[in-house]
Design a protein around this motif. Structure first.
Motif, mmCIF file in Angstrom:
data_model
loop_
_atom_site.group_PDB
_atom_site.id
_atom_site.type_symbol
_atom_site.label_atom_id
_atom_site.label_comp_id
_atom_site.label_asym_id
_atom_site.label_seq_id
_atom_site.Cartn_x
_atom_site.Cartn_y
_atom_site.Cartn_z
ATOM 1 N N GLN A 239 5.214 -31.039 17.340
ATOM 2 C CA GLN A 239 5.454 -29.598 17.161
ATOM 3 C C GLN A 239 4.737 -28.793 18.242
ATOM 4 N N GLU A 240 3.498 -29.197 18.546
ATOM 5 C CA GLU A 240 2.736 -28.491 19.585
ATOM 6 C C GLU A 240 3.354 -28.688 20.955
ATOM 7 N N LEU A 241 3.853 -29.888 21.216
ATOM 8 C CA LEU A 241 4.503 -30.125 22.504
ATOM 9 C C LEU A 241 5.753 -29.273 22.639
ATOM 10 N N ALA A 242 6.556 -29.185 21.565
ATOM 11 C CA ALA A 242 7.756 -28.338 21.615
ATOM 12 C C ALA A 242 7.383 -26.883 21.853
ATOM 13 N N ARG A 243 6.326 -26.416 21.204
ATOM 14 C CA ARG A 243 5.894 -25.028 21.410
ATOM 15 C C ARG A 243 5.434 -24.814 22.856
ATOM 16 N N ALA A 244 4.712 -25.805 23.421
ATOM 17 C CA ALA A 244 4.288 -25.694 24.818
ATOM 18 C C ALA A 244 5.491 -25.652 25.754
ATOM 19 N N CYS A 245 6.536 -26.439 25.455
ATOM 20 C CA CYS A 245 7.768 -26.378 26.250
ATOM 21 C C CYS A 245 8.382 -24.989 26.170
ATOM 22 N N ARG A 246 8.386 -24.435 24.974
ATOM 23 C CA ARG A 246 8.998 -23.129 24.751
ATOM 24 C C ARG A 246 8.220 -22.032 25.484
ATOM 25 N N GLU A 247 6.895 -22.120 25.458
ATOM 26 C CA GLU A 247 6.066 -21.052 26.010
ATOM 27 C C GLU A 247 5.763 -21.228 27.491
ATOM 28 N N ASP A 248 5.506 -22.478 27.921
ATOM 29 C CA ASP A 248 5.058 -22.728 29.291
ATOM 30 C C ASP A 248 6.033 -23.543 30.127
ATOM 31 N N GLY A 249 6.932 -24.242 29.465
ATOM 32 C CA GLY A 249 7.904 -25.077 30.161
ATOM 33 C C GLY A 249 7.523 -26.544 30.140
ATOM 34 N N PRO A 250 8.512 -27.453 30.132
ATOM 35 C CA PRO A 250 8.225 -28.895 30.137
ATOM 36 C C PRO A 250 7.412 -29.347 31.343
ATOM 37 N N HIS A 251 7.588 -28.692 32.487
ATOM 38 C CA HIS A 251 6.827 -29.083 33.675
ATOM 39 C C HIS A 251 5.334 -28.905 33.455
ATOM 40 N N ALA A 252 4.938 -27.859 32.722
ATOM 41 C CA ALA A 252 3.522 -27.626 32.453
ATOM 42 C C ALA A 252 2.959 -28.704 31.528
ATOM 43 N N VAL A 253 3.778 -29.155 30.592
ATOM 44 C CA VAL A 253 3.348 -30.248 29.712
ATOM 45 C C VAL A 253 3.123 -31.519 30.526
ATOM 46 N N ALA A 254 4.063 -31.842 31.405
ATOM 47 C CA ALA A 254 3.917 -33.031 32.247
ATOM 48 C C ALA A 254 2.657 -32.940 33.096
ATOM 49 N N ASP A 255 2.384 -31.768 33.657
ATOM 50 C CA ASP A 255 1.176 -31.584 34.458
ATOM 51 C C ASP A 255 -0.087 -31.776 33.627
ATOM 52 N N ALA A 256 -0.087 -31.267 32.391
ATOM 53 C CA ALA A 256 -1.270 -31.380 31.536
ATOM 54 C C ALA A 256 -1.561 -32.838 31.187
ATOM 55 N N ILE A 257 -0.518 -33.607 30.908
ATOM 56 C CA ILE A 257 -0.716 -35.023 30.594
ATOM 57 C C ILE A 257 -1.192 -35.766 31.832
ATOM 58 N N ASP A 258 -0.624 -35.435 32.983
ATOM 59 C CA ASP A 258 -1.043 -36.054 34.234
ATOM 60 C C ASP A 258 -2.513 -35.748 34.534
ATOM 61 N N LEU A 259 -2.942 -34.521 34.279
ATOM 62 C CA LEU A 259 -4.338 -34.160 34.505
ATOM 63 C C LEU A 259 -5.263 -34.983 33.620
ATOM 64 N N ALA A 260 -4.892 -35.158 32.363
ATOM 65 C CA ALA A 260 -5.714 -35.960 31.457
ATOM 66 C C ALA A 260 -5.848 -37.395 31.976
ATOM 67 N N GLU A 261 -4.764 -37.949 32.502
ATOM 68 C CA GLU A 261 -4.811 -39.312 33.031
ATOM 69 C C GLU A 261 -5.693 -39.389 34.267
ATOM 70 N N ARG A 262 -5.614 -38.394 35.124
ATOM 71 C CA ARG A 262 -6.444 -38.407 36.332
ATOM 72 C C ARG A 262 -7.923 -38.245 36.010
ATOM 73 N N GLU A 263 -8.226 -37.667 34.859
ATOM 74 C CA GLU A 263 -9.622 -37.546 34.437
ATOM 75 C C GLU A 263 -10.125 -38.810 33.746
ATOM 76 N N ASP A 264 -9.252 -39.788 33.570
ATOM 77 C CA ASP A 264 -9.606 -41.093 33.002
ATOM 78 C C ASP A 264 -9.050 -42.195 33.911
ATOM 79 N N PRO A 265 -9.505 -42.240 35.179
ATOM 80 C CA PRO A 265 -8.854 -43.112 36.169
ATOM 81 C C PRO A 265 -9.029 -44.602 35.910
#
Length: 294
Positions: A239-265
């Motif tokens: 539900q939160e991911l869908a809301r983030a898509c609605r408010e910020d766009g799917p690209h922003a969600v992809a970037d946020a997940i990518d950032l989390a991965e880069r912080e756990d290399p």
């Protein structure tokens, strides 16, 4: 550490709605995730290359199969989605002389709007999440491969090594090679798992579901690089991911997940197959139907 330049964003008109699409390649190679749309359907694919290829072929296969599926959906709008998959897989295999076991492969998720129905078919680990107007969440996923792999001792071993700080080193790569060898022995056969490759029967074994379009508010379709942000990292609920898509766009969600991965290399926080995977995310808002027709 070099940062990712960011996810690509685009839109498409599907079923009278503006579908938003976010795509982001994993590190070091072009993305093999693909999103294809028709006037009434969305197709999401995650290409898998053969182990011995010098160049990625999973992306080529996802492109080719996605195009074949889209053409078939347009030409035969009432065909059962499992038959669509089986026919498209067979067409691509025949046209390009692909052989089981040596062909590249791909997950496939199809969502189609027909009259007052939304239909979905999933083959491989690219799920469809339908969110109802009442807030309910309906997840259509294919866990057959994950169940088989998680039961193997190598799966437990690589996670333990990552948690212990050994990182994505030579032993990790060797374990993944062993797991790929196991997968090759159970692919596209009863009791194993099914994937789009060179066996048309796989399409007939897709996981399917349907809903009344009037009952749904939005649909999310994701490849496993996005799913990890929900189901492994717990950065979002669906539900939160869908809301983030609605408010910020799917690209922003992809970037946020990518950032989390880069912080756990080294994969200590979230033990996983690779540092980061390709990511494709589709958000489809649904309007209440006003009449019939496809």
């Amino acid at each position: 550490m070099q940062t990712n330049p960011g996810a690509a964003s685009r839109t498409a008109m599907v079923g009278g709605s503006t579908v938003r699409i976010g795509e982001l390649a994993g590190p070091g190679r072009p993305s093999e995730d693909r999103v294809v749309t028709t006037d009434r359907a969305v197709i999401v694919l995650d290409g898998v290359s053969t182990v011995t290829d010098d160049h990625p072929r999973g992306g080529w296969y996802a492109d080719t199969l996605g195009s074949s599926i889209a053409q078939l959906l347009t030409r035969e709008p009432d065909m059962d989605l499992r038959q669509v998959l089986a026919t498209a897989i067979g067409t691509v295999a025949d046209t390009h002389a692909l052989l089981p076991g040596t062909s590249p492969a791909s997950t496939v998720a199809i969502v189609r709007q027909r009259t007052d129905q939304i239909e979905a078919a999933v083959l491989g680990d690219s799920p469809v999440i339908a969110i109802g107007r009442d807030g309910s969440v309906h997840t259509i996923r294919d866990d057959r491969l994950a169940v088989l792999v998680d039961a193997q001792p190598q799966a437990r071993e690589y996670r333990e090594l990552l948690r212990a700080g050994h990182g994505f080193g030579e032993r990790h790569r060797h374990i993944l090679k062993e797991l790929r060898g196991f997968q090759g022995g159970v692919v596209n056969r009863p009791g194993g798992y099914w994937i789009a490759e060179a066996v048309p029967e796989a399409g007939l074994n897709a996981i399917t579901a349907s809903w009344l379009a009037n009952d749904l508010a939005e649909i999310v379709i994701a490849t496993d690089g996005i799913c990890a942000g929900v189901e492994e990292y717990e950065l979002y609920s669906w539900q939160e991911l869908a809301r983030a898509c609605r408010e910020d766009g799917p690209h922003a969600v992809a970037d946020a997940i990518d950032l989390a991965e880069r912080e756990d290399p080294s994969g200590q926080v979230w033990p996983r197959y690779k540092v980061a995977d390709d990511k494709a995310l589709v958000w489809w808002p649904l309007h209440r139907p006003t009449g019939g027709g496809r």
